[in-house]
Design an enzyme around this catalytic site. Structure first.
Site, PDB file in Angstrom:
ATOM      1  N   ASP A 205       8.490  48.171  82.915  1.00 60.18           N
ATOM      2  CA  ASP A 205       8.898  48.347  82.007  1.00 60.18           C
ATOM      3  C   ASP A 205       9.994  46.582  81.552  1.00 60.18           C
ATOM      4  O   ASP A 205       9.846  46.263  80.310  1.00 60.18           O
ATOM      5  CB  ASP A 205      10.184  49.324  81.936  1.00 60.18           C
ATOM      6  CG  ASP A 205      10.402  49.511  80.789  1.00 60.18           C
ATOM      7  OD1 ASP A 205      10.154  49.798  79.629  1.00 60.18           O
ATOM      8  OD2 ASP A 205      12.019  49.981  80.336  1.00 60.18           O
ATOM      9  N   SER A 229      13.193  50.238  74.360  1.00 58.13           N
ATOM     10  CA  SER A 229      12.002  50.970  74.843  1.00 58.13           C
ATOM     11  C   SER A 229      12.035  52.529  74.378  1.00 58.13           C
ATOM     12  O   SER A 229      13.493  52.971  74.001  1.00 58.13           O
ATOM     13  CB  SER A 229      12.027  51.313  76.128  1.00 58.13           C
ATOM     14  OG  SER A 229      11.739  50.027  77.262  1.00 58.13           O
ATOM     15  N   GLN A 279       3.609  51.829  75.372  1.00 56.06           N
ATOM     16  CA  GLN A 279       4.787  51.316  75.321  1.00 56.06           C
ATOM     17  C   GLN A 279       5.351  51.239  73.731  1.00 56.06           C
ATOM     18  O   GLN A 279       4.636  49.985  73.578  1.00 56.06           O
ATOM     19  CB  GLN A 279       5.824  50.977  76.122  1.00 56.06           C
ATOM     20  CG  GLN A 279       6.994  51.300  75.849  1.00 56.06           C
ATOM     21  CD  GLN A 279       8.463  50.298  76.475  1.00 56.06           C
ATOM     22  OE1 GLN A 279       7.819  49.459  76.342  1.00 56.06           O
ATOM     23  NE2 GLN A 279       8.557  51.287  77.397  1.00 56.06           N
TER      24      GLN A 279
END
Length: 293
Positions: A205, A229, A279
């Site tokens: 991440d 995110s 993502q």
């Protein structure tokens, strides 16, 4: 093992609080909200606690971030056993704070088996030697960070990350939406496969969504930027170790509608593709008067 690495491994281990229910602590990394990678890694850890035995390995996970998390509160995880098959099993995880879901994840596990193999080639980039780490750069620019987060950003890190041709986050210029990051644990780890897998989920991440900002000469540090995110997927292809250098090759093929899509490929130093990542994130420029609801 370093203290900061041990702290991260402890963070990714959970306390059982009921049948298929777990609790995890939170960590303040100096971001506006709880770091999404923490919840990803802990959710994978929760799912793995419910597997029939240790032979099962994760092959994919798909998560949605539903609400911002807070660093002040612990996180509770509830795991639903969706399916236990002979070669695949599936878990659904809901992560909550104060009774409200902040993330939902569907993850699948497989019994190891042999089969067809092919993979994308590893990008031809400089190796990790001689590249300053993100921590070294943060310490060089220590006085540029707000006092509130200065000590957090410049403290020792459990994962060393070295970015090729890094962006100056305080004075960004337009660049291609590409990023190459070498990363590994800051000290040797044991052979517990779960620790390596949950730590990789945590680490993926970092660095992703900022890559979508490169063509627009903006940075997550700017007060008029709202960056978060929205979802996160990982596919695990081959065994790997987090205490050996891994190359995280990231690109952003599209941005539209206030969202940026980023993809990542993770290679070991032998050139093997060990995992893939995707993502989508919110990348919104907001008026000085305040953020939209």
């Amino acid at each position: 093992m370093s203290d900061v690495l041990q702290e991260l491994l402890s963070l990714l281990k959970l306390e059982a609080i009921g049948v298929n229910r777990f609790r995890g602590h939170s960590q303040d990394l100096g971001f506006r909200n709880l770091f999404g990678g923490q919840v990803l890694g802990q959710s994978l850890s929760a799912a793995m606690e419910t597997l029939p035995d240790e032979q099962w390995v994760p092959h994919s996970l798909h998560a949605y971030f539903l609400r911002p998390g807070t660093v002040q509160d612990s996180v509770e995880f509830e795991v639903e056993i969706v399916r236990d098959g002979r070669t695949f099993c599936t878990r659904q995880v809901t992560a909550s704070q104060n009774g409200k879901a902040i993330l939902t994840m569907l993850c699948s596990f497989q019994q190891p088996e042999e089969g067809f193999e092919h993979m994308a080639p590893m990008p031809q980039v400089k190796g990790p030697d001689g590249i300053p780490s993100q921590l070294e750069l943060a310490r060089m620019f220590r006085d540029y960070f707000p006092e509130r987060v200065r000590d957090i950003y410049t403290a020792d890190k459990p994962i060393e990350m070295r970015v090729l041709d890094p962006v100056n986050i305080f004075a960004p210029t337009k660049k291609e939406p590409l990023k190459y990051v070498w990363m590994k644990a800051d000290a040797p780890m044991g052979d517990n496969r779960t620790e390596h897998q949950t730590m990789l989920a945590y680490a993926t991440d970092f660095n992703l969504i900022p890559t979508a900002l490169h063509p627009h000469a903006v940075s997550v540090t700017q007060k008029d930027m709202q960056v978060a995110s929205l979802d996160h997927s990982i596919w695990f292809h081959r065994p790997f170790r987090m205490d050996e250098w891994l190359l995280y090759a990231i690109d952003s093929p599209a941005a539209a509608g206030g969202r940026g899509l980023c993809r990542g490929q993770i290679f070991n130093q032998a050139g093997e593709l060990v995992a893939s990542v995707a993502q989508e994130g919110l990348i919104r420029k907001v008026p000085a008067a305040g953020k939209p609801a």
